[in-house]
Write a protein that holds these residues in place. Structure first.
Motif, PDB file in Angstrom:
ATOM      1  N   PRO A   1       0.810  -1.220   0.000  1.00 38.54           N
ATOM      2  CA  PRO A   1       0.000   0.000   0.000  1.00 38.54           C
ATOM      3  C   PRO A   1       0.848   1.276   0.000  1.00 38.54           C
ATOM      4  CG  PRO A   1      -0.254  -1.174   2.077  1.00 38.54           C
ATOM      5  CD  PRO A   1       0.550  -2.041   1.172  1.00 38.54           C
ATOM      6  N   ILE A   2       2.038   1.203   0.569  1.00 41.57           N
ATOM      7  CA  ILE A   2       2.917   2.382   0.530  1.00 41.57           C
ATOM      8  C   ILE A   2       3.346   2.653  -0.910  1.00 41.57           C
ATOM      9  CG2 ILE A   2       5.182   3.266   1.213  1.00 41.57           C
ATOM     10  CD1 ILE A   2       4.735   1.835   3.916  1.00 41.57           C
ATOM     11  N   CYS A   3       3.700   1.591  -1.642  1.00 44.11           N
ATOM     12  CA  CYS A   3       4.058   1.765  -3.055  1.00 44.11           C
ATOM     13  C   CYS A   3       2.882   2.321  -3.847  1.00 44.11           C
ATOM     14  CB  CYS A   3       4.518   0.427  -3.651  1.00 44.11           C
ATOM     15  SG  CYS A   3       6.175  -0.058  -3.153  1.00 44.11           S
ATOM     16  N   ARG A   4       1.700   1.813  -3.555  1.00 45.03           N
ATOM     17  CA  ARG A   4       0.498   2.288  -4.249  1.00 45.03           C
ATOM     18  C   ARG A   4       0.237   3.757  -3.920  1.00 45.03           C
ATOM     19  NH1 ARG A   4      -2.816  -1.056  -2.178  1.00 45.03           N
ATOM     20  NH2 ARG A   4      -2.328  -2.747  -3.606  1.00 45.03           N
ATOM     21  N   GLN A   5       0.312   4.104  -2.656  1.00 46.95           N
ATOM     22  CA  GLN A   5       0.007   5.469  -2.211  1.00 46.95           C
ATOM     23  C   GLN A   5       0.964   6.491  -2.822  1.00 46.95           C
ATOM     24  OE1 GLN A   5       0.031   5.958   2.047  1.00 46.95           O
ATOM     25  NE2 GLN A   5      -0.334   8.144   1.922  1.00 46.95           N
ATOM     26  N   TYR A   6       2.234   6.138  -2.898  1.00 43.90           N
ATOM     27  CA  TYR A   6       3.233   7.092  -3.384  1.00 43.90           C
ATOM     28  C   TYR A   6       3.660   6.824  -4.823  1.00 43.90           C
ATOM     29  CZ  TYR A   6       3.392   8.666   1.391  1.00 43.90           C
ATOM     30  OH  TYR A   6       3.037   9.180   2.618  1.00 43.90           O
ATOM     31  N   ASN A   7       2.923   5.952  -5.510  1.00 38.37           N
ATOM     32  CA  ASN A   7       3.178   5.635  -6.909  1.00 38.37           C
ATOM     33  C   ASN A   7       4.628   5.184  -7.128  1.00 38.37           C
ATOM     34  OD1 ASN A   7       2.296   5.270  -9.540  1.00 38.37           O
ATOM     35  ND2 ASN A   7       2.981   7.297 -10.156  1.00 38.37           N
ATOM     36  N   LEU A   8       5.074   4.261  -6.287  1.00 42.47           N
ATOM     37  CA  LEU A   8       6.423   3.731  -6.381  1.00 42.47           C
ATOM     38  C   LEU A   8       6.382   2.330  -6.969  1.00 42.47           C
ATOM     39  CD1 LEU A   8       7.708   4.670  -2.814  1.00 42.47           C
ATOM     40  CD2 LEU A   8       8.252   5.823  -4.962  1.00 42.47           C
ATOM     41  N   ALA A   9       7.306   2.061  -7.848  1.00 48.93           N
ATOM     42  CA  ALA A   9       7.445   0.702  -8.364  1.00 48.93           C
ATOM     43  C   ALA A   9       8.130  -0.151  -7.303  1.00 48.93           C
ATOM     44  CB  ALA A   9       8.285   0.721  -9.634  1.00 48.93           C
ATOM     45  N   PRO A  10       7.782  -1.426  -7.219  1.00 47.52           N
ATOM     46  CA  PRO A  10       8.456  -2.291  -6.257  1.00 47.52           C
ATOM     47  C   PRO A  10       9.978  -2.306  -6.449  1.00 47.52           C
ATOM     48  CG  PRO A  10       6.501  -3.367  -7.076  1.00 47.52           C
ATOM     49  CD  PRO A  10       6.683  -2.118  -7.890  1.00 47.52           C
ATOM     50  N   ALA A  11      10.429  -2.066  -7.671  1.00 47.09           N
ATOM     51  CA  ALA A  11      11.876  -2.014  -7.927  1.00 47.09           C
ATOM     52  C   ALA A  11      12.545  -0.860  -7.187  1.00 47.09           C
ATOM     53  CB  ALA A  11      12.136  -1.884  -9.425  1.00 47.09           C
ATOM     54  N   ALA A  12      11.743   0.075  -6.682  1.00 52.45           N
ATOM     55  CA  ALA A  12      12.288   1.218  -5.950  1.00 52.45           C
ATOM     56  C   ALA A  12      12.484   0.908  -4.464  1.00 52.45           C
ATOM     57  CB  ALA A  12      11.372   2.434  -6.114  1.00 52.45           C
ATOM     58  N   ILE A  13      12.262  -0.329  -4.070  1.00 47.05           N
ATOM     59  CA  ILE A  13      12.492  -0.722  -2.681  1.00 47.05           C
ATOM     60  C   ILE A  13      13.976  -1.044  -2.541  1.00 47.05           C
ATOM     61  CG2 ILE A  13      11.978  -2.392  -0.868  1.00 47.05           C
ATOM     62  CD1 ILE A  13       9.213  -2.768  -2.194  1.00 47.05           C
ATOM     63  N   TYR A  14      14.653  -0.273  -1.734  1.00 51.52           N
ATOM     64  CA  TYR A  14      16.090  -0.438  -1.525  1.00 51.52           C
ATOM     65  C   TYR A  14      16.380  -0.625  -0.047  1.00 51.52           C
ATOM     66  CZ  TYR A  14      16.649   1.581  -6.186  1.00 51.52           C
ATOM     67  OH  TYR A  14      16.590   1.822  -7.523  1.00 51.52           O
ATOM     68  N   GLY A  15      17.544  -1.116   0.238  1.00 55.89           N
ATOM     69  CA  GLY A  15      18.047  -1.176   1.603  1.00 55.89           C
ATOM     70  C   GLY A  15      18.994  -0.013   1.820  1.00 55.89           C
ATOM     71  N   HIS A  16      19.216   0.334   3.060  1.00 57.16           N
ATOM     72  CA  HIS A  16      20.086   1.479   3.311  1.00 57.16           C
ATOM     73  C   HIS A  16      21.514   1.225   2.847  1.00 57.16           C
ATOM     74  CE1 HIS A  16      20.646  -0.886   7.015  1.00 57.16           C
ATOM     75  NE2 HIS A  16      21.862  -0.370   7.042  1.00 57.16           N
ATOM     76  N   ARG A  17      21.895  -0.022   2.692  1.00 61.64           N
ATOM     77  CA  ARG A  17      23.241  -0.330   2.189  1.00 61.64           C
ATOM     78  C   ARG A  17      23.427   0.111   0.743  1.00 61.64           C
ATOM     79  NH1 ARG A  17      24.415  -6.311   4.711  1.00 61.64           N
ATOM     80  NH2 ARG A  17      24.156  -5.636   6.869  1.00 61.64           N
ATOM     81  N   ASP A  18      22.334   0.345   0.040  1.00 66.19           N
ATOM     82  CA  ASP A  18      22.434   0.832  -1.328  1.00 66.19           C
ATOM     83  C   ASP A  18      22.859   2.302  -1.368  1.00 66.19           C
ATOM     84  OD1 ASP A  18      21.604  -1.586  -2.603  1.00 66.19           O
ATOM     85  OD2 ASP A  18      19.560  -1.128  -1.966  1.00 66.19           O
ATOM     86  N   PHE A  19      22.785   2.973  -0.235  1.00 67.52           N
ATOM     87  CA  PHE A  19      23.096   4.395  -0.186  1.00 67.52           C
ATOM     88  C   PHE A  19      24.282   4.707   0.718  1.00 67.52           C
ATOM     89  CE2 PHE A  19      18.590   3.849  -1.023  1.00 67.52           C
ATOM     90  CZ  PHE A  19      18.484   4.518  -2.221  1.00 67.52           C
ATOM     91  N   ILE A  20      24.544   3.851   1.679  1.00 63.41           N
ATOM     92  CA  ILE A  20      25.648   4.039   2.619  1.00 63.41           C
ATOM     93  C   ILE A  20      26.559   2.825   2.464  1.00 63.41           C
ATOM     94  CG2 ILE A  20      26.299   4.285   5.037  1.00 63.41           C
ATOM     95  CD1 ILE A  20      23.447   5.348   5.531  1.00 63.41           C
ATOM     96  N   SER A  21      27.782   3.041   2.028  1.00 61.96           N
ATOM     97  CA  SER A  21      28.646   1.902   1.716  1.00 61.96           C
ATOM     98  C   SER A  21      29.153   1.164   2.948  1.00 61.96           C
ATOM     99  CB  SER A  21      29.828   2.356   0.865  1.00 61.96           C
ATOM    100  OG  SER A  21      30.588   3.317   1.558  1.00 61.96           O
ATOM    101  N   THR A  22      29.357   1.856   4.047  1.00 60.53           N
ATOM    102  CA  THR A  22      29.825   1.177   5.252  1.00 60.53           C
ATOM    103  C   THR A  22      28.764   1.283   6.330  1.00 60.53           C
ATOM    104  OG1 THR A  22      30.931   3.183   6.005  1.00 60.53           O
ATOM    105  CG2 THR A  22      32.254   1.621   4.767  1.00 60.53           C
TER     106      THR A  22
END
Length: 59
Positions: free
Chosen positions: A12-33
């Protein structure tokens, strides 16, 4: 059980904010360590994306 609840929450969060499931990331995708112990959940992100996509398609 908890993983299924996470997919139920993300759909429902993806639906509400019009996000594709492929946009689900983990914080490791943004912070390397990170000292986060979540390696198992991070490895499950592809399955989470698939489960959320199925829930969105069936809704």
């Amino acid at each position: 059980m908890q993983f299924s609840a996470l997919a139920d929450l993300c759909a429902p969060i993806c639906r509400q904010y019009n996000l594709a499931p492929a946009a689900i990331y983990g914080h490791r995708d943004f912070i390397s360590t990170t000292a986060c112990p979540g390696a198992k959940l991070y490895a499950m992100l592809p399955k989470l994306r698939q489960d959320v996509a199925r829930k969105l398609e069936s809704a």
